[in-house]
Scaffold this motif. Structure first.
Motif, PDB file in Angstrom:
ATOM      1  N   ALA A  26      59.786 -87.876 -82.221  1.00  0.00           N
ATOM      2  CA  ALA A  26      59.367 -88.994 -82.971  1.00  0.00           C
ATOM      3  C   ALA A  26      60.007 -90.220 -82.330  1.00  0.00           C
ATOM      4  O   ALA A  26      59.132 -90.997 -82.889  1.00  0.00           O
ATOM      5  N   ALA A  27      61.259 -90.021 -81.882  1.00  0.00           N
ATOM      6  CA  ALA A  27      61.902 -91.620 -81.478  1.00  0.00           C
ATOM      7  C   ALA A  27      61.108 -91.964 -79.973  1.00  0.00           C
ATOM      8  O   ALA A  27      60.511 -92.986 -80.719  1.00  0.00           O
ATOM      9  N   VAL A  29      57.662 -91.533 -79.684  1.00  0.00           N
ATOM     10  CA  VAL A  29      56.403 -91.426 -80.037  1.00  0.00           C
ATOM     11  C   VAL A  29      56.441 -93.089 -80.804  1.00  0.00           C
ATOM     12  O   VAL A  29      55.523 -93.713 -80.448  1.00  0.00           O
ATOM     13  N   GLU A  30      57.787 -93.406 -81.823  1.00  0.00           N
ATOM     14  CA  GLU A  30      57.245 -94.261 -81.913  1.00  0.00           C
ATOM     15  C   GLU A  30      57.777 -95.818 -81.178  1.00  0.00           C
ATOM     16  O   GLU A  30      57.208 -96.537 -81.634  1.00  0.00           O
ATOM     17  N   ALA A  31      59.340 -95.453 -80.871  1.00  0.00           N
ATOM     18  CA  ALA A  31      59.670 -96.727 -79.719  1.00  0.00           C
ATOM     19  C   ALA A  31      58.175 -97.250 -78.368  1.00  0.00           C
ATOM     20  O   ALA A  31      57.931 -98.193 -78.507  1.00  0.00           O
ATOM     21  N   GLY A  33      54.948 -95.553 -78.595  1.00  0.00           N
ATOM     22  CA  GLY A  33      53.627 -95.136 -78.710  1.00  0.00           C
ATOM     23  C   GLY A  33      52.887 -94.152 -78.278  1.00  0.00           C
ATOM     24  O   GLY A  33      51.204 -93.896 -78.227  1.00  0.00           O
TER      25      GLY A  33
END
Length: 63
Positions: A26-27, A29-31, A33
């Motif tokens: 998840a990190a 994906v967020e960091a 994209g």
């Protein structure tokens, strides 16, 4: 394709390792994209006698 390699001392539960994979993915994906389907997480478990802390094995330190 983001790839994260995590080193942990042996002894974590399967549930804990699942949580690491989920949260690291998840990190990433967020960091960056990246699509979640492209994220890879690799956990390497290291025996406590092979992990050194301040010149002493983690096993000898009771970790």
């Amino acid at each position: 394709m983001p790839f994260a390699q995590i080193y942990l001392m042996e002894g974590r539960t399967e549930e804990q390792k699942r949580a690491v994979i989920e949260k690291v993915s998840a990190a990433l994906v967020e960091a960056v994209g990246a699509p979640i389907a492209n994220v890879r997480v690799w956990i390497t478990e290291v025996p406590k006698e092979n992990w050194g802390i301040a010149g002493v094995t983690a096993k000898d330190l009771g970790r």
